[in-house]
Write an enzyme that holds these catalytic residues in place. Structure first.
Site, PDB file in Angstrom:
ATOM      1  N   LYS A  79      -0.632   6.078  -6.254  1.00 11.77           N
ATOM      2  CA  LYS A  79      -0.616   5.104  -5.308  1.00 11.77           C
ATOM      3  C   LYS A  79      -2.035   5.311  -4.729  1.00 11.77           C
ATOM      4  O   LYS A  79      -2.543   6.252  -4.332  1.00 11.77           O
ATOM      5  CB  LYS A  79       0.451   5.276  -4.310  1.00 11.77           C
ATOM      6  N   SER A 154       6.469  -0.093   0.324  1.00  7.95           N
ATOM      7  CA  SER A 154       5.148  -0.084   0.143  1.00  7.95           C
ATOM      8  C   SER A 154       4.342   0.240  -1.197  1.00  7.95           C
ATOM      9  O   SER A 154       3.504  -0.167  -1.512  1.00  7.95           O
ATOM     10  CB  SER A 154       4.182   0.533   1.290  1.00  7.95           C
ATOM     11  N   SER A 178       9.482   3.668   1.393  1.00  6.57           N
ATOM     12  CA  SER A 178       8.638   3.000   0.233  1.00  6.57           C
ATOM     13  C   SER A 178       8.470   3.618  -0.938  1.00  6.57           C
ATOM     14  O   SER A 178       7.591   3.090  -2.088  1.00  6.57           O
ATOM     15  CB  SER A 178       7.062   3.339   0.966  1.00  6.57           C
TER      16      SER A 178
END
Lengths: 487, 95
Positions: A79, A154, A178
Site C-alpha cells: 500500500k 482505504s 481499512s
C-alpha cells in the site's frame, strides 16, 4: 492447475521445488497487471524493472540457501503509505506526489529479508481517509468483480490487486476497517493484527493509536504466513510488543471453541444477503465443532461518532507536519513563511483530508476538548469493557465486516456521513486494539462478495487463523476470483 | 450547535488551511453536519468512566543512551522542495 489458482504459499512451495521460476512468476504477474490495470487501476506505481531485477536476485538467493522462508519469490504489492526506499510513497495525495523515501519501513525490510518480490505500490484513499479509494489524487480503483462498484477502502488498491490476482498478497493498513472492509468488498482474506503486533515504523501516520499494518491475502494460511513474517517488537516503534508467533493453523476440528454472535451486529441497516451469508458462516463453524454463544455489545451504536472524533483529532495532529518545507508539495506562489504553510496545505490536501483535520482541530480546541475528545476517550473505555465482557463468554466473535456489499462508485461522494456509517462493524475493533480478520463467506444476489469478520481477544491472532482456516477447508469462496477458469 | 463564520475561521487557522468564501461556506456546512452527527455521544452517560488513551497498559520504553549513526545530510535533504548550502530553504522570516 493454472498459476493464478495458487495461493501465495502454494506458489512459494512450487518455487522451492523449481517447478516455476521466480522470474517467470514475476513476469506472469506483470503481464496480468498490464491487462487488469486498464479497468481495475489498483496501482499508483508499478515497478517492472526493479521487480524483475529483484526476482533474479531472489531466485539466486533461493538457490544458494539465502532465502528459505515459505514466501520467498512470491510477487506481492505494498500500500502506498508504507515507506519503500527509492520508490515513491505518495499516500495517494498531491502533497506527496514526488516524495521518495530514503529509508524502508520495518515491514518492508522484513518482507525483503523473507525474499518477497514487490511489484509496486497500491492505490488508496488519500492519507487512508475513506472507505472507497475514491479520494485518491491518482484516480479511483474499480472493484474487479464489477467495475461500476467501489473496491472499498482505504486499502482498496491492495484488496483489488489480490482479487484480480495481479499479485499473490498485498500489505494494507487499517485504522477503522481499512483492511477488513475492502477485503469484504473484494472477496479476499485480510487481517488487522492486534495493536502493537506489527511495527508502524515507516507507515505514514493517520491516527497513531489506531493504525496497524496487516496483509490482504487469498486465504487464511497466507494471512498467517505474512503476519508471522512482519510481526515483532521493533525498537523504532515504542508501541510494538514482543509476542510469540502464532502457529500455522492446521486441521478443521473446532471442538470446544466458543464463537460469540453479538446480536447488536445483526440489526438495523444490515443488508439481508450479508446477514444470511455471515450466519451461514457461523453455522459452518458450528458444524466443525464450535459452540455458538449469543453475546451483547450495546455500545456499538456509539462506535462511529467516537471513532471519528479520535481519528480526526490524531490526524489533525499527525498531518501538521506537512508544511511544504522539508518534503512534500510546495506551491509556486506564496507571500511569506506562514503563507507557504497555508498554501502548501490548502493546495496539497484533498477535500476529505481537509474535512477531517478541521473536525480534529475543532475536537482538540480549547473549550471543546472535554466535550468531544475526552468524551470520545471515555466511550473508547466503554468499548473495551464491552469486548472484555464478550470475551468472558466467547473465544472469538463473528460479525459482518460491513453492512452491505460493494456499492456504486460515486454513491457517497456528496454525503460523507453515509460513507462513515459503513464502518460500524470495524471501528470499535481498532478502538479496543483487538485483532480482526475477514474471510470471504459467499456472494449476494448480484454476485458481489460478502465477508465475515472474526474478532479475537488481544493477541488472539492464532485463534482467528485456526477458525478461518478450518472454515476455508470446507468452503471455496476464497478460491474464486473474477474471470477464473472453472475446473 | 451553531457553526459561526468565526468558528470556521478559528478552526481553519488551527488546521493551517486557507479557505476562500465558497470553501468557507462548504466547511461551515460540513462541520455542522459532522458535529451534529458526533453530538449523539452526549446522550450516552459516561459519568465515572476514565478517558482511555491506550487500549493496553503502556510504559515508557527506554534504550541505552549511546551515540548512533544518524541519517546522512544529503539523504535528509533529498526530498526538500528547496534547499541551499546543505539546508532547507524557506522564505525570509525576520526582516
Amino acid at each position: 492447475m493454472e498459476l493464478f489458482d495458487l495461493t501465495a504459499l502454494e506458489l512459494g512451495a512450487k518455487i522451492k521445488k523449481h517447478e516455476i521460476g521466480v522470474v517467470e512468476a514475476t513476469r506472469a504477474c506483470l503481464d496480468r497487471i498490464g491487462e487488469q490495470e486498464k479497468t481495475v487501476h489498483a496501482f499508483i506505481t508499478v515497478t517492472p524493472e526493479l521487480a524483475l531485477a529483484r526476482a533474479e536476485a531472489v531466485q539466486r538467493g533461493i538457490d544458494d540457501g539465502t532465502y528459505t522462508g515459505p514466501l520467498a519469490g512470491v510477487p506481492m504489492a505494498i500500500k502506498d503509505l508504507i515507506s519503500t526506499k527509492g520508490v515513491a510513497t505518495t499516500c495517494a495525495s498531491r502533497m506527496l506526489e514526488h516524495y521518495v523515501p530514503v529509508f524502508d519501513a520495518t515491514v518492508t525490510k522484513k518482507l525483503e529479508a523473507a525474499g518477497a518480490v514487490c511489484l509496486g505500490k497500491t492505490n488508496m484513499d488519500e492519507f487512508a481517509m475513506g472507505s472507497t479509494t475514491e479520494s485518491s489524487y491518482f484516480g479511483v480503483t474499480r472493484n474487479p468483480w464489477n467495475p461500476d462498484r467501489v473496491p472499498g477502502g482505504s486499502s482498496g488498491g491492495s484488496a483489488a490487486a489480490v482479487a484480480a490476482r495481479e499479485v499473490f498478497y498485498a500489505l494494507g493498513s487499517d485504522t477503522g476497517g481499512s483492511i477488513r472492509q475492502p477485503a469484504s468488498f473484494c472477496g479476499v482474506t485480510g487481517i488487522k493484527p492486534t495493536y502493537g503486533t506489527v511495527s508502524r515504523y515507516g507507515l505514514l501516520a493517520y491516527a497513531s493509536s489506531l493504525d496497524q499494518i496487516g496483509p490482504l491475502t487469498i486465504d487464511a494460511l497466507d494471512a498467517a504466513a505474512v503476519t508471522r513474517t512482519i510481526m515483532g517488537r521493533d525498537e523504532m516503534d515504542a508501541t510494538s510488543v514482543d509476542v510469540p508467533l502464532p502457529g500455522m493453523p492446521a486441521g478443521d476440528d473446532l471442538t470446544g471453541l466458543r464463537v460469540g454472535v453479538p446480536e447488536d451486529y445483526f440489526g438495523k441497516g444490515l443488508a439481508s444477503d450479508v446477514c444470511a451469508r455471515v450466519m451461514d458462516a457461523a453455522k459452518q463453524l458450528e458444524a466443525l465443532g464450535a459452540t455458538l454463544v449469543p453475546v451483547r455489545m450495546p455500545i456499538l451504536d456509539y462506535a462511529i461518532p467516537a471513532y471519528y472524533i479520535l481519528a480526526c483529532a490524531e490526524a489533525s495532529s499527525n498531518l501538521s507536519r506537512y508544511d511544504g518545507v522539508k518534503y512534500g508539495y510546495r506551491p509556486e506562489h506564496f507571500e511569506d513563511l506562514h503563507d507557504l504553510y497555508l498554501t502548501a496545505r490548502s493546495e496539497g490536501f484533498g477535500a476529505e483530508v481537509k474535512r477531517r483535520i478541521m473536525l480534529g482541530a475543532f475536537a482538540l480546541s480549547s473549550g471543546y476538548y472535554d466535550a468531544y475528545y475526552n468524551k470520545a476517550l471515555r466511550v473508547k473505555a466503554l468499548m473495551k469493557q464491552g469486548f472484555d465482557r464478550c470475551f468472558e463468554q466467547a473465544d472469538l466473535l463473528i460479525t459482518p465486516a460491513a453492512p452491505t456489499t460493494a456499492y456504486a462508485l460515486g454513491a457517497h461522494t456528496d454525503d460523507p456521513i453515509q460513507m462513515y456509517l459503513g464502518d460500524i462493524y470495524t471501528v470499535s475493533v481498532n478502538m479496543a486494539g483487538l485483532p480482526g480478520m475477514v474471510v470471504p463467506c459467499g456472494f449476494d444476489g448480484e454476485g458481489l462478495p460478502v465477508g465475515a469478520q472474526l474478532i479475537g481477544p488481544a493477541f488472539g491472532e492464532g485463534i482467528l487463523f485456526r477458525a478461518a482456516h478450518a472454515y476455508q477447508l470446507h468452503t471455496a469462496f476464497h478460491r474464486r476470483f473474477p474471470g477464473r477458469k472453472e475446473d | 450547535m451553531e457553526i459561526t463564520d468565526k468558528l470556521v475561521s478559528y478552526v481553519a487557522e488551527l488546521a493551517h488551511l486557507k479557505l476562500d468564501d465558497a470553501q468557507r461556506a462548504q466547511a461551515a456546512q460540513d462541520l455542522a453536519r459532522m458535529i451534529g452527527y458526533v453530538d449523539q455521544l452526549r446522550e450516552l452517560d459516561t459519568e465515572g468512566v476514565e478517558p482511555m488513551s491506550h487500549a493496553f497498559p503502556v510504559v515508557n520504553v527506554f534504550r541505552e543512551d549511546e551515540v548512533r549513526e544518524s541519517m546522512d545530510r544529503e539523504l535528509i535533504l533529498q526530498n526538500a522542495p528547496a534547499k541551499k548550502d546543505g539546508c532547507f530553504l524557506v522564505p525570509r522570516t525576520v526582516e
